[in-house]
Motif scaffolding. Structure first.
Motif, PDB file in Angstrom:
ATOM      1  N   PRO A  30      12.122  -1.239 -10.530  1.00 25.46           N
ATOM      2  CA  PRO A  30      11.490  -1.884  -9.375  1.00 25.46           C
ATOM      3  C   PRO A  30      12.272  -1.586  -8.103  1.00 25.46           C
ATOM      4  N   GLY A  31      11.640  -1.778  -6.971  1.00 21.01           N
ATOM      5  CA  GLY A  31      12.342  -1.615  -5.709  1.00 21.01           C
ATOM      6  C   GLY A  31      13.315  -2.762  -5.482  1.00 21.01           C
ATOM      7  N   SER A  32      14.401  -2.499  -4.786  1.00 22.01           N
ATOM      8  CA  SER A  32      15.414  -3.531  -4.566  1.00 22.01           C
ATOM      9  C   SER A  32      14.953  -4.599  -3.585  1.00 22.01           C
ATOM     10  N   THR A  33      13.829  -4.342  -2.872  1.00 20.15           N
ATOM     11  CA  THR A  33      13.312  -5.364  -1.964  1.00 20.15           C
ATOM     12  C   THR A  33      12.709  -6.538  -2.737  1.00 20.15           C
ATOM     13  N   GLY A  34      12.325  -6.281  -3.980  1.00 22.20           N
ATOM     14  CA  GLY A  34      11.662  -7.317  -4.768  1.00 22.20           C
ATOM     15  C   GLY A  34      10.204  -7.519  -4.391  1.00 22.20           C
ATOM     16  N   LYS A  35       9.718  -6.738  -3.444  1.00 23.68           N
ATOM     17  CA  LYS A  35       8.336  -6.878  -2.984  1.00 23.68           C
ATOM     18  C   LYS A  35       7.442  -5.847  -3.654  1.00 23.68           C
ATOM     19  N   ARG A  36       6.133  -6.065  -3.585  1.00 20.42           N
ATOM     20  CA  ARG A  36       5.146  -5.144  -4.124  1.00 20.42           C
ATOM     21  C   ARG A  36       4.141  -4.804  -3.028  1.00 20.42           C
ATOM     22  N   ILE A  37       3.489  -3.667  -3.182  1.00 15.80           N
ATOM     23  CA  ILE A  37       2.477  -3.197  -2.231  1.00 15.80           C
ATOM     24  C   ILE A  37       1.149  -3.113  -2.970  1.00 15.80           C
ATOM     25  N   SER A  55      13.427   0.232  -0.749  1.00 10.63           N
ATOM     26  CA  SER A  55      14.262   0.020   0.428  1.00 10.63           C
ATOM     27  C   SER A  55      14.909   1.343   0.823  1.00 10.63           C
ATOM     28  N   VAL A  56      15.598   1.343   1.958  1.00 12.55           N
ATOM     29  CA  VAL A  56      16.358   2.523   2.365  1.00 12.55           C
ATOM     30  C   VAL A  56      17.398   2.855   1.305  1.00 12.55           C
ATOM     31  N   GLU A  57      18.023   1.824   0.731  1.00 12.38           N
ATOM     32  CA  GLU A  57      19.042   2.049  -0.299  1.00 12.38           C
ATOM     33  C   GLU A  57      18.436   2.715  -1.533  1.00 12.38           C
ATOM     34  N   ASP A  58      17.227   2.298  -1.901  1.00 10.64           N
ATOM     35  CA  ASP A  58      16.547   2.937  -3.030  1.00 10.64           C
ATOM     36  C   ASP A  58      16.311   4.420  -2.743  1.00 10.64           C
ATOM     37  N   THR A 220       7.102   3.157  -0.390  1.00  9.99           N
ATOM     38  CA  THR A 220       7.717   2.185   0.507  1.00  9.99           C
ATOM     39  C   THR A 220       6.756   1.783   1.614  1.00  9.99           C
ATOM     40  N   SER A 221       6.886   0.547   2.057  1.00  9.01           N
ATOM     41  CA  SER A 221       6.127   0.072   3.213  1.00  9.01           C
ATOM     42  C   SER A 221       6.870   0.366   4.508  1.00  9.01           C
ATOM     43  N   ARG A 222       8.080   0.913   4.395  1.00  5.99           N
ATOM     44  CA  ARG A 222       8.905   1.236   5.565  1.00  5.99           C
ATOM     45  C   ARG A 222       9.107   2.741   5.634  1.00  5.99           C
ATOM     46  N   ALA A 223       8.013   3.464   5.736  1.00  2.06           N
ATOM     47  CA  ALA A 223       8.074   4.926   5.640  1.00  2.06           C
ATOM     48  C   ALA A 223       8.979   5.534   6.702  1.00  2.06           C
ATOM     49  N   GLY A 224       8.863   5.064   7.949  1.00  6.22           N
ATOM     50  CA  GLY A 224       9.653   5.642   9.028  1.00  6.22           C
ATOM     51  C   GLY A 224      11.138   5.529   8.791  1.00  6.22           C
ATOM     52  N   ALA A 225      11.601   4.312   8.496  1.00 11.49           N
ATOM     53  CA  ALA A 225      13.032   4.091   8.294  1.00 11.49           C
ATOM     54  C   ALA A 225      13.536   4.799   7.041  1.00 11.49           C
ATOM     55  N   THR A 226      12.718   4.801   6.005  1.00 14.92           N
ATOM     56  CA  THR A 226      13.138   5.391   4.735  1.00 14.92           C
ATOM     57  C   THR A 226      13.266   6.908   4.837  1.00 14.92           C
ATOM     58  N   VAL A 227      12.257   7.555   5.408  1.00 15.99           N
ATOM     59  CA  VAL A 227      12.320   9.006   5.546  1.00 15.99           C
ATOM     60  C   VAL A 227      13.422   9.395   6.523  1.00 15.99           C
TER      61      VAL A 227
END
Length: 492
Positions: A30-37, A55-58, A220-227
């Motif tokens: 699972p993602g470390s954010t604990g959230k789902r999309i 997350s970014v860490e993932d 991820t729901s944070r595509a900009g920060a993650t990429v």
């Protein structure tokens, strides 16, 4: 995976049993954010699944896994890499129907289109399984005779692959296959609208023998920060992106900070040119393919129809009959010929383009207005007499709308076709081969379909000019995008 609703048509698989977590280092987690999309069925607008939110860490863990697997994969014999890719092709072919249903479920495209996509997507593994053993270098003698020039091609390193929602299988395999053939490892970030196909394919790669960490898949729901975080990691040396020109510009700025090599397959605004001497029925057949592949949601979709004045009325009426006869419905219904759009925003945007054109004098020959009810539907639409300069001729429509404008001369239509920042693909229909080739040469596009409505082929170099992109995918060119060229000076 958390299933929320089930399509009324019985599928050959249970959506609740599909993988929907991050695939990092050969493990589902699972993602470390604990959230789902939530993943929506465009036919109903309701959730059918939920996926991990990285997350970014993932993402950086996925980069680390790819980096750790890099030396071993690069040292793997080309024949062995090719055999693994061939196995990916075979498994995708065996599971064609399941994958097609899955694509239809999360993307909305008709089953016929989805089956075509799976076949096309699998072919990249077969093609690059053969290219893996043909990554040849060269040896020559320096002109002055002092030394030999030895040139070799080596894997560029960890590649970040960012893919869109409209072809969830093909846009992934078109990047993963050449990357693996070249000896690179990768992190794939598919679109959150259509992630289930990417995860299902990850399971196929594992079964085919792709080593742990060679392919990693994150959503991820944070595509900009993650990429951005991945592009600023010095272990990442390649970005391959398919998507809008607007996002591509931003990613090029990001990649500049660490001088990451970039391949960009960006937006299009394809002209479809029909001369008076064209075979009318052949042109209509080609127009339906060029326009309605994936319901018009394709960067290669014909966007602006320029028809010479002597044939424009017959062509317009023919398109109206064909478009008006298409059966609209959920993509996974066997009888459906045109499925829903990807989301509600797409329906609103296309409706706005059509309304503006009609307000400026265009005539509606078929469709024209979105209906009521659930799902993200817009009817197959034909507009004739579309004035130049409108948004519908300047922007990608990305939907089932044909906008027709008449023209008089060859010079006039070439100028109009080239009057755009885009240059991905153009289509030309003419009974005069000399004229067809002459116009094809004059068009500012990376690809031209001459008396053909379909040009995509794993063995052909896919890509555009101007603001439609950088680099090429497919053919031998595709594997070279994932290579660095090394020169060794040696005397013997």
């Amino acid at each position: 995976m958390n299933a929320h609703s089930t399509p009324t048509t019985k599928l050959s698989f249970d959506p609740a049993k599909l993988p929907a977590d991050l695939w990092i280092g050969g493990k589902w987690r699972p993602g470390s954010t604990g959230k789902r999309i939530d993943v929506l069925d465009p036919s109903t607008g309701k959730p059918v699944a939920s996926i991990a939110d990285a997350s970014v860490e993932d993402a950086l863990e996925a980069v680390a896994a790819a980096h750790a697997a890099g030396p071993g994969w690069a040292a793997t014999a080309p024949r062995q890499r090719g055999e693994i890719l061939r196995k990916c092709f075979e498994l995708m072919s065996e599971r064609k129907e399941m994958l097609a249903e899955l694509i239809s479920l999360e993307n909305g495209k008709s089953l016929a289109d989805a089956r075509g996509e799976v076949t096309y997507a699998a072919e990249f593994f077969r093609w690059f399984s053969e290219e893996a053993v043909r990554l040849n270098g060269e040896i020559s003698t320096a002109p002055g005779g002092a030394n030999k020039i030895v040139v070799m091609h080596q894997p560029i390193g960890v590649a970040v692959l960012v893919t869109p929602w409209n072809f969830p299988a093909a846009m992934a395999t078109r990047k993963i296959a050449p990357a693996l053939a070249a000896g690179c490892t990768c992190v794939l970030k598919p679109a959150t609208e259509t992630p289930l196909t990417a995860y299902a394919l990850a399971d196929i790669y594992r079964e085919a023998g792709v080593p742990d960490g060679v392919v990693n898949v994150i959503t991820t729901s944070r595509a900009g920060a993650t990429v951005s975080a991945m592009l600023h990691d010095p272990r990442v040396r390649k970005l391959s992106f398919t998507g809008s020109t607007e996002v591509g510009r931003k990613l090029l700025h990001e990649a500049a900070d660490t001088i990451v090599s970039c391949s960009m397959e960006l937006g299009g605004n394809a002209p479809f040119i029909v001369f008076d001497d064209a075979d009318l029925e052949a042109a209509l057949d080609g127009a339906m393919i060029a326009k309605m592949r994936n319901g018009g949601e394709a960067c290669t979709a014909a966007n602006r129809f320029y028809v010479q004045e002597g044939i424009v009325e017959a062509f317009s009426q023919g398109m109206a009959r064909r478009m008006g006869a298409l059966k609209v419905g959920p993509g996974y219904e066997p009888a459906t010929q045109c499925g829903p759009l990807i989301n509600h925003d797409a329906v609103e945007r296309i409706g706005g383009l059509v309304d503006e054109a009609v307000g400026k004098g265009a005539k509606v020959l078929a469709g024209g207005k979105a209906g009521e009810g659930e799902g993200f539907y817009f009817p197959p639409t034909v507009l004739s007499g579309v004035p130049g300069g409108l948004r519908i001729t300047r922007e990608e429509i990305f939907g089932p709308v044909v906008a027709i404008t008449s023209f008089v001369s060859e010079d006039e239509v070439v100028a109009a076709a080239n009057d755009t920042e885009y240059g991905l693909i153009s289509y030309v229909y003419s009974g005069d081969l000399a004229r067809g080739l002459r116009v094809s040469e004059r068009l500012e596009a990376g690809m031209v379909g001459l008396n053909r409505g379909l040009v995509s082929d794993p063995a052909a170099p896919f890509g555009g000019v101007k603001q439609s992109g950088l680099g090429r995918e497919g053919a031998h060119h595709g594997i070279m995008e994932f290579c660095e060229t090394k020169y060794i000076a040696v005397s013997w």
